[in-house]
Motif scaffolding. Structure first.
Motif, PDB file in Angstrom:
ATOM      1  N   LYS A  55       4.098  -6.655  -5.892  1.00 17.16           N
ATOM      2  CA  LYS A  55       3.132  -7.153  -4.910  1.00 17.16           C
ATOM      3  C   LYS A  55       2.211  -6.050  -4.400  1.00 17.16           C
ATOM      4  O   LYS A  55       1.175  -6.332  -3.787  1.00 17.16           O
ATOM      5  CB  LYS A  55       3.864  -7.806  -3.741  1.00 17.16           C
ATOM      6  CG  LYS A  55       4.751  -6.855  -2.943  1.00 17.16           C
ATOM      7  CD  LYS A  55       5.496  -7.607  -1.847  1.00 17.16           C
ATOM      8  CE  LYS A  55       6.420  -6.708  -1.045  1.00 17.16           C
ATOM      9  NZ  LYS A  55       7.170  -7.461  -0.005  1.00 17.16           N
ATOM     10  N   PHE A  56       2.570  -4.792  -4.671  1.00 18.41           N
ATOM     11  CA  PHE A  56       1.742  -3.669  -4.248  1.00 18.41           C
ATOM     12  C   PHE A  56       0.764  -3.226  -5.339  1.00 18.41           C
ATOM     13  O   PHE A  56       0.011  -2.265  -5.132  1.00 18.41           O
ATOM     14  CB  PHE A  56       2.625  -2.486  -3.840  1.00 18.41           C
ATOM     15  CG  PHE A  56       3.586  -2.809  -2.732  1.00 18.41           C
ATOM     16  CD1 PHE A  56       3.119  -3.146  -1.472  1.00 18.41           C
ATOM     17  CD2 PHE A  56       4.957  -2.788  -2.944  1.00 18.41           C
ATOM     18  CE1 PHE A  56       4.000  -3.454  -0.438  1.00 18.41           C
ATOM     19  CE2 PHE A  56       5.853  -3.096  -1.926  1.00 18.41           C
ATOM     20  CZ  PHE A  56       5.364  -3.434  -0.670  1.00 18.41           C
ATOM     21  N   CYS A  57       0.763  -3.875  -6.472  1.00 15.60           N
ATOM     22  CA  CYS A  57      -0.134  -3.508  -7.578  1.00 15.60           C
ATOM     23  C   CYS A  57      -1.507  -4.123  -7.326  1.00 15.60           C
ATOM     24  O   CYS A  57      -1.854  -5.174  -7.888  1.00 15.60           O
ATOM     25  CB  CYS A  57       0.450  -3.967  -8.912  1.00 15.60           C
ATOM     26  SG  CYS A  57       1.969  -3.095  -9.373  1.00 15.60           S
ATOM     27  N   ILE A  58      -2.293  -3.471  -6.488  1.00 18.58           N
ATOM     28  CA  ILE A  58      -3.563  -4.023  -6.016  1.00 18.58           C
ATOM     29  C   ILE A  58      -4.754  -3.633  -6.888  1.00 18.58           C
ATOM     30  O   ILE A  58      -5.860  -4.139  -6.675  1.00 18.58           O
ATOM     31  CB  ILE A  58      -3.830  -3.596  -4.563  1.00 18.58           C
ATOM     32  CG1 ILE A  58      -3.858  -2.064  -4.443  1.00 18.58           C
ATOM     33  CG2 ILE A  58      -2.762  -4.184  -3.643  1.00 18.58           C
ATOM     34  CD1 ILE A  58      -4.254  -1.574  -3.053  1.00 18.58           C
ATOM     35  N   HIS A  59      -4.553  -2.736  -7.832  1.00 19.28           N
ATOM     36  CA  HIS A  59      -5.624  -2.353  -8.760  1.00 19.28           C
ATOM     37  C   HIS A  59      -5.148  -2.566 -10.196  1.00 19.28           C
ATOM     38  O   HIS A  59      -4.063  -2.102 -10.536  1.00 19.28           O
ATOM     39  CB  HIS A  59      -6.020  -0.888  -8.561  1.00 19.28           C
ATOM     40  CG  HIS A  59      -6.548  -0.569  -7.194  1.00 19.28           C
ATOM     41  ND1 HIS A  59      -7.681  -1.162  -6.659  1.00 19.28           N
ATOM     42  CD2 HIS A  59      -6.103   0.281  -6.240  1.00 19.28           C
ATOM     43  CE1 HIS A  59      -7.906  -0.681  -5.446  1.00 19.28           C
ATOM     44  NE2 HIS A  59      -6.946   0.195  -5.165  1.00 19.28           N
ATOM     45  N   PRO A  60      -5.947  -3.239 -11.026  1.00 21.02           N
ATOM     46  CA  PRO A  60      -7.178  -3.946 -10.665  1.00 21.02           C
ATOM     47  C   PRO A  60      -6.875  -5.167  -9.813  1.00 21.02           C
ATOM     48  O   PRO A  60      -5.728  -5.639  -9.769  1.00 21.02           O
ATOM     49  CB  PRO A  60      -7.773  -4.338 -12.015  1.00 21.02           C
ATOM     50  CG  PRO A  60      -6.577  -4.469 -12.914  1.00 21.02           C
ATOM     51  CD  PRO A  60      -5.612  -3.408 -12.465  1.00 21.02           C
TER      52      PRO A  60
END
Length: 266
Positions: A55-60
């Motif tokens: 859930k913290f993988c905001i990029h991309p």
């Protein structure tokens, strides 16, 4: 679109923790447990193969839409990962928890990074490129990062700095961390280099250290302009600024932008 599992020849590699891992080559169903390494996989052109992210993988920005969110970095859901049937899981010693990694490794190839310096981050990028069939592109990223960092003008004198990652309690990045290594590249001497990892410190310890600069990171605690007055009261002689935490702590392809950002801090 999820790519189906197909028979592949195994490639046996060593990860950054010294573990031998047999990975189907090329891997087609990848779960990434680390935000900065998720971004690297997408930048390497492997977005269609990334089937699980945190859930913290905001990029991309679209990563969490095209892949299944499997929980956080410290509390990923094993049952969700099992449903995905990955042929490669990529994690990190510091960001993930040992017990969960050990459980996953009994069923799947799990490749782990272990990073506390810029050199180790570049080694990770090379190795991930090799094990995913993107060696040429990962080597190009490494060359670009090396050239940009080497072009940074040398600091005449390193300014002492305290780099804050948390509030209530106060926590700083100290020796043995990736941030500590990048502080030197940015022209700073860590005011808490005599401590290890991410210690809690008191207001009195900060005042005794008397850093010339206080750097308030935008992550993991979302420091902002409203917090500057609080630190001004503690260290009125210090220069206090909000800094981009991703450019100080993400150790994947985002490093291509780090040197240019460090120039703005001079």
């Amino acid at each position: 679109m999820l790519l189906p599992a197909v028979p592949s020849l195994p490639l046996t590699v060593t990860d950054q923790m010294g573990r031998r891992v047999a990975v189907p080559f090329p891997p087609r169903r990848i779960v990434s447990l680390v935000p900065s390494q998720t971004e690297l996989l997408f930048d390497l052109g492997l977005g269609e193969r990334v089937i699980g992210v945190t859930k913290f993988c905001i990029h991309p920005a679209h990563a969490r839409k095209t892949a299944t969110v499997i929980g956080g970095t410290k509390n990923f859901h094993l049952e969700k990962i099992e449903e995905l049937q990955p042929d490669l899981i990529i994690g990190n010693k510091e960001e993930n928890y040992q017990e969960g990694i050990e459980q996953l490794a009994t069923k799947y190839p799990v490749w782990m990074s272990d990073i506390s310096t810029l050199a180790e981050s570049l080694d990770m990028i090379r190795r991930v490129g090799l094990l995913t069939g993107r060696k040429e592109k990962s080597d190009a990223f490494v060359s670009e990062i090396q050239a940009s960092m080497a072009a940074l003008p040398p600091a005449v004198e390193l300014k002492t700095a305290a780099y804050f990652i948390w509030r209530k309690p106060y926590m700083v990045a100290a020796a043995g961390t990736f941030i500590d290594d990048l502080l030197v590249w940015a022209g700073f001497q860590n005011a808490f280099s005599h401590l290890s990892r991410y210690p809690e410190i008191s207001a009195e310890q900060l005042q005794a250290a008397a850093p010339q600069q206080i750097l308030l990171s935008s992550e993991p605690y979302p420091f902002s302009e409203k917090h500057i007055a609080e630190f001004n009261q503690l260290c009125p002689a210090a220069t206090i600024r909000i800094v981009d935490g991703e450019l100080f702590s993400w150790y994947g392809s985002r490093l291509r932008h780090t040197a240019a950002y460090f120039q703005t801090l001079k």
